[in-house]
Each structure stands twice: as structure tokens, then as C-alpha cells.
Design an enzyme around this catalytic site. Structure first.
Site, short mmCIF file in Angstrom:
data_model
loop_
_atom_site.label_atom_id
_atom_site.label_comp_id
_atom_site.label_asym_id
_atom_site.label_seq_id
_atom_site.Cartn_x
_atom_site.Cartn_y
_atom_site.Cartn_z
N LYS A 296 0.86 -1.19 0.00
CA LYS A 296 0.00 0.00 0.00
C LYS A 296 0.89 1.24 0.00
O LYS A 296 1.91 1.29 0.72
CB LYS A 296 -0.88 -0.03 1.26
CG LYS A 296 -1.93 1.08 1.31
CD LYS A 296 -2.86 0.87 2.51
CE LYS A 296 -3.91 1.94 2.65
NZ LYS A 296 -4.80 1.71 3.79
N SER B 49 -9.69 1.69 2.81
CA SER B 49 -8.83 2.48 1.95
C SER B 49 -7.78 1.65 1.21
O SER B 49 -7.18 2.12 0.25
CB SER B 49 -8.12 3.54 2.81
OG SER B 49 -7.29 2.91 3.79
N SER C 47 -10.02 -0.78 6.98
CA SER C 47 -9.42 -0.60 5.66
C SER C 47 -8.70 -1.82 5.09
O SER C 47 -8.26 -1.79 3.95
CB SER C 47 -8.45 0.59 5.67
OG SER C 47 -9.18 1.78 5.76
#
Length: 480
Positions: A75, A150, A174
Site C-alpha cells: 500500500k 482504503s 481498511s
């Protein structure tokens, strides 16, 4: 079979080299990128150099660890030395960190191959990856729908076959929510089990890094590699890290499972409810004793979280002022430079949360909002403590619905309510995991959430693995 073990076997039996595996994975990621847009940056040079180092070790006759030569996606809110780290924001569009996060340093030392940095909601604020300053990632099961957020890029990359495993971060769901939307396994560890050093902060008392994989075993292998004490992180726990793969068993005799009754009822999609109920029956068939448990303060999670998280975000994001690094707007006057930099650099959702947080922390409101929310948080933790006196693991749906179409939810509140089931786990600092448990009539995946007590990831792996082995959901692939 675990993707990590399969690739490891190919390397040790010398049927493929690490460079061949890395190149094939990069080609696959590149080929699917126009459809999925999972990545912000693909890091081919870095990946091939890491893979070559693994091949050199094998050629020299050295033994390699399980993660050596394994391609993975990261990420884009983990600092990676010499590789752009954007957090999905214009503010950090050209930021190249001068240091490495602890998690990526550990994986690098284990010989992992970093194929790219994945897309996310800006500064990890969002539930759909639509808040990225760069592009919206697509869900591999239906590219008109969102992958969740996210950590949407990390989940879509694994679900779409662009990477065998990936890492995300989870502040209010997330990791688990995109894992549910994309039909893969996602784990949020106990707060403090994995170092946050080098993770760009959103809400420091809630953020936690965790793994994504197609199987429970892959996430267990990955967690064993990244967990452990780090002196650079003051909140890091000093605990012995077990080999989590030792917890993988096929039956659940003697285990007590609690169904959180507050997660069923209004607002839950009937198809999600049906799939989760069937999953609970399957867990029962594996020998577990199942009972219904009440966590009366569970539903206050969203209200308390959307005070605490924005308060911490407004403090953490104050550092983006155009002075030391990141975007700087051209203004002659210092104060107007601050204002213009922040208005140009941050997107709407980030601005919204900074303003909510700044307001809640301002004189006269601190006690009414922030302090009150922290008290509610304590009550929620007490509910969980009481529940774990009776059961080993709690279960609930991961998300009340399946993935929605991009652009469908334009009202922030309806987006926030998606985190209803996942937020309480972060508020209490507990480990939580989403495992695939079915599909709806549109062919979109449904996730089952497993919640453990502090540092009982082993029980999540045990229950998740037994359920996974008894079902076939994890073997289904999207047809891209």
C-alpha cells in the site's frame, strides 16, 4: 494451496528462478493495470534486483526462507527508501522517503520482491478508493464497482492476480472491508503487534498494518514475518511471535464461537445475512459450540470513531504545510503559503476530516466531543472483554453490503456506515479477519468477520483455516 508455499517450492526445486517469477508477475500486473488501476507505481527495477539477489543465494547453495523471491504489493502509505510514497495524495505526489519503514525493511531482509505501490483513498481516509488523487481502482469481480477502501489497491491486486499477496493498513476496517468486497482474506492484527514506524500516520491510536492473501495460510506466513517488537515505535508490543502456521487445523472441536447479535438486523443486506448465517452453520458442523453474544455498545462505534479519528488526523496532518517536504504553493507570504498549499494539496474527504477534528479539539469542545468519544471507546472495550470471558472468537458480517458501483455513494454518511462492523475492532485494539463466505446474486463476494481477543491471532487463523478448508469460496477467481 498457499501461493507462497507453491512459489517457494518452484524456487527450491529450481523449476523457476526468482527473476522469472518476478518478471511474469510484473507482466501480469502491467497487463491488467488498464482495467484495474490497482497501482500508483510499479517498481520493476527494484523487484528484479531483489529477485536476482535471491537467485544468487540459491546458486551459491544457500537456504532461502519462505518469503524469499515472493512477489508482493505494498500500500502506498508505507515509506520505501528511494521509491515514491504518495499516500494517494497530491500533497505527496513527488515525495521520495529518505528511510525505510520497519515492515518493508523486514520483508526486504526476508528476500521478498516488491512489485509496486498500490492505490488507496487519500491518506487512507475512505471506504472505496474513490478518494485517491490519482485514479479509482476497480473491483476485479466487476470493474464498474469499487474494491473497497482504503486499501482497495492492495486487495484488488491480490484478487485480480496482479500479486500473490499484499500489505495494507487498517484504521477502521481498511483491510477487512476491501478483503470482503474483493473475495480474499484480510487480517488486521492486534494494535501494537506490527510496527507502525514508517507508516504515514492517519489516526495513530487506531492504525495497524496487516496482510492480504487468497488463503488464510498466506496471511499467517506474512504476519509471522512482519510482526514483532520495534524500538522505533513506542506503541510496539514486546511479545514473542509464534509461528502462526502452527495454528492451522481442520476441525474446531472444543472452540466456542459467539455471534454478535448487534450486527444483524436493520441495514444488513439479506443476501449477506444468508451467506454469513450459512458460514456460521458450517463452523458449527466443524465441531465448534456457537452462541449469541450481545455487545450493547457495538453500534456506537461509528459515532465515536468519527470524532477520534478526525481529531488524530487533524494533529497528524498539520505537518503538511509546504515547508519541509511535499507540495508547496507559490505565495510570497508565509501564512497564505500554508493556506494555499493545504487547499491545493488535500482532497475533499481529507479536508472534511481535518476540519471535523480541528473543531472537536478546539477550546470548549474537547471535553464534549473527544473526551466523550474516548469514554465510549472504553465502554466498547469492556463489552468485548465480557464477551471473551464466554467465547474464543466472535463472528459477524464484515460489511453490511457487497461492493457498490463507483460514484454511487455521493453522501459521506452512507459511506461511513459501511464501517459499522469493522470500526469497533480498531477501537478496542483487537485482531480481526475477513474470510470469503459466498457471493450475492450479482456475483459479488461476501465476507465473514472473525474477531479475536488481544494477541489471539492464532485463534483467528485456526477458525478461518478450518472454515476455508471446508468450503470452496477461496478457490473461485474473477474472470478478467
Amino acid at each position: 494451496m498457499s501461493a507462497i508455499r507453491e512459489l517457494h517450492h518452484q524456487l527450491t526445486s529450481k523449476t523457476r528462478t526468482a527473476v522469472e517469477i518476478a518478471q511474469a508477475q510484473l507482466d501480469q500486473a502491467q497487463a491488467l493495470e488498464p482495467q484495474l488501476k490497482s497501482f500508483i507505481s510499479l517498481t520493476a527495477d527494484k523487484a528484479l534486483a531483489q529477485a536476482q539477489a535471491v537467485d544468487d543465494k540459491i546458486a551459491a547453495g544457500e537456504e532461502i526462507g519462505l518469503l524469499a523471491g515472493i512477489p508482493m504489493a505494498l500500500k502506498d502509505n508505507f515509506c520505501t527508501k528511494g521509491i515514491r510514497t504518495t499516500c494517494g495524495s497530491k500533497m505527496l505526489e513527488n515525495f521520495v522517503p529518505p528511510y525505510e519503514s520497519t515492515v518493508t525493511a523486514r520483508l526486504d531482509a526476508a528476500g521478498a520482491v516488491f512489485i509496486g505501490k498500490t492505490n488507496l483513498d487519500e491518506f487512507a481516509m475512505g471506504s472505496s478508493t474513490e478518494n485517491s488523487a490519482f485514479h479509482t481502482t476497480a473491483n476485479p469481480w466487476d470493474i464498474t464497482r469499487v474494491p473497497g477502501g482504503s486499501s482497495g489497491g492492495s486487495a484488488a491486486a491480490v484478487a485480480g492476480g496482479q500479486a500473490p499477496v499484499s500489505l495494507g493498513s487498517d484504521t477502521g476496517g481498511s483491510i477487512r472491508q476491501p478483503a470482503s468486497f474483493c473475495g480474499i482474506v484480510g487480517l488486521k492484527p492486534t494494535y501494537g503487534l506490527v510496527s507502525r514506524f514508517g507508516l504515514v500516520a492517519f489516526a495513530s491510536s487506531l492504525d495497524q498494518i496487516g496482510p492480504f492473501g487468497r488463503t488464510v495460510e498466506d496471511t499467517a506466513i506474512l504476519l509471522s514475518a512482519i510482526a514483532g517488537h520495534d524500538p522505533k515505535d513506542a506503541t510496539s508490543l514486546k511479545v514473542k511471535i509464534p509461528d502462526y502456521t502452527q495454528s492451522l487445523k481442520k476441525d474446531l472441536k472444543g472452540r466456542k464461537i459467539g455471534i454478535i447479535q448487534e450486527t444483524f438486523g436493520d441495514g444488513l443486506d439479506p443476501q449477506v445475512e444468508a451467506a454469513v448465517t450459512a458460514a456460521i452453520e458450517q463452523i458449527k458442523a466443524l465441531g465448534a459450540e456457537v452462541k449469541t453474544i450481545s455487545c450493547p455498545r457495538f453500534n456506537y462505534g461509528v459515532s465515536a470513531y468519527y470524532v477520534i479519528a478526525p481529531c488524530e488526523a487533524s494533529a497528524n496532518l498539520a505537518r503538511y504545510d509546504g515547508v519541509r517536504y511535499g507540495l508547496r504553493a507559490d505565495e510570497a507570504n508565509l501564512l497564505s503559503m500554508y493556506g494555499k498549499t493545504r487547499s491545493e494539496g488535500f482532497g475533499n474527504e481529507v479536508k472534511r476530516r481535518i476540519m471535523i477534528g480541528t473543531y472537536a479539539l478546539s477550546a470548549g469542545y474537547y471535553d464534549a466531543f473527544y473526551l466523550k468519544a474516548q469514554k465510549v471507546r472504553t465502554l466498547m472495550k469492556q463489552d468485548f472483554d465480557k464477551a471473551f470471558e464466554e467465547v474464543d472468537v466472535l463472528v459477524s458480517p464484515t460489511v453490511p453490503t457487497t461492493a457498490f458501483k463507483a460514484g454511487e455513494k455521493d453522501d459521506p454518511l452512507s459511506m461511513y456506515l459501511l464501517d459499522l462492523m469493522t470500526i469497533p475492532v480498531n477501537m478496542a485494539g483487537l485482531p480481526g479477519m475477513s474470510v470469503p463466505c459466498g457471493f450475492d446474486s450479482n456475483g459479488m463476494p461476501i465476507g465473514l468477520q472473525l474477531i479475536g481477543n488481544v494477541l489471539r491471532e492464532d485463534l483467528l487463523f485456526e477458525v478461518g483455516y478450518a472454515y476455508e478448508q471446508a468450503t470452496d469460496w477461496h478457490n473461485k477467481l474473477p474472470s478478467l
